[in-house]
Design a protein around this motif. Sequence first.
Motif, PDB file in Angstrom:
ATOM      1  N   ASP A 219      -1.564  33.880 -17.851  1.00 23.76           N
ATOM      2  CA  ASP A 219      -0.653  34.029 -16.719  1.00 23.76           C
ATOM      3  C   ASP A 219       0.471  33.025 -16.888  1.00 23.76           C
ATOM      4  O   ASP A 219       0.244  31.816 -16.853  1.00 23.76           O
ATOM      5  N   VAL A 220       1.653  33.533 -17.078  1.00 26.22           N
ATOM      6  CA  VAL A 220       2.804  32.656 -17.228  1.00 26.22           C
ATOM      7  C   VAL A 220       3.466  32.561 -15.867  1.00 26.22           C
ATOM      8  O   VAL A 220       3.897  33.567 -15.305  1.00 26.22           O
ATOM      9  N   SER A 221       3.507  31.362 -15.335  1.00 24.28           N
ATOM     10  CA  SER A 221       4.115  31.200 -14.010  1.00 24.28           C
ATOM     11  C   SER A 221       5.634  31.211 -14.160  1.00 24.28           C
ATOM     12  O   SER A 221       6.195  30.473 -14.951  1.00 24.28           O
ATOM     13  N   THR A 222       6.251  32.083 -13.429  1.00 22.22           N
ATOM     14  CA  THR A 222       7.708  32.164 -13.483  1.00 22.22           C
ATOM     15  C   THR A 222       8.260  31.460 -12.242  1.00 22.22           C
ATOM     16  O   THR A 222       7.618  31.404 -11.200  1.00 22.22           O
ATOM     17  N   MET A 223       9.453  30.950 -12.379  1.00 22.24           N
ATOM     18  CA  MET A 223      10.075  30.268 -11.248  1.00 22.24           C
ATOM     19  C   MET A 223      10.522  31.302 -10.221  1.00 22.24           C
ATOM     20  O   MET A 223      11.159  32.289 -10.564  1.00 22.24           O
ATOM     21  N   VAL A 224      10.151  31.061  -8.999  1.00 22.20           N
ATOM     22  CA  VAL A 224      10.550  31.946  -7.915  1.00 22.20           C
ATOM     23  C   VAL A 224      11.612  31.224  -7.101  1.00 22.20           C
ATOM     24  O   VAL A 224      11.379  30.143  -6.583  1.00 22.20           O
TER      25      VAL A 224
END
Length: 64
Positions: free
Chosen positions: A21-26
């Motif tokens: 799971d690659v956390s993307t900037m929100v």
Amino acid sequence: MPEVKTIFKEVLPKQQLSMEDVSTMVLCKPKLLPLKSVTLEKLEKMQIEAQEAVRQQELAMKEQ
């Protein structure tokens, strides 16, 4: 006991077994902060009221 040397052969998977799971900037809406805090506004209001009370007392003293 004689030493036994074991040679391990590297085995790589042919396909990826799992995905990380690659956390993307929100991005969220910017929060606007008041230039003056509520406490500062209350203090300014109290100061203005105190100045008005002093003015009224001065006017009352002049009238007498």
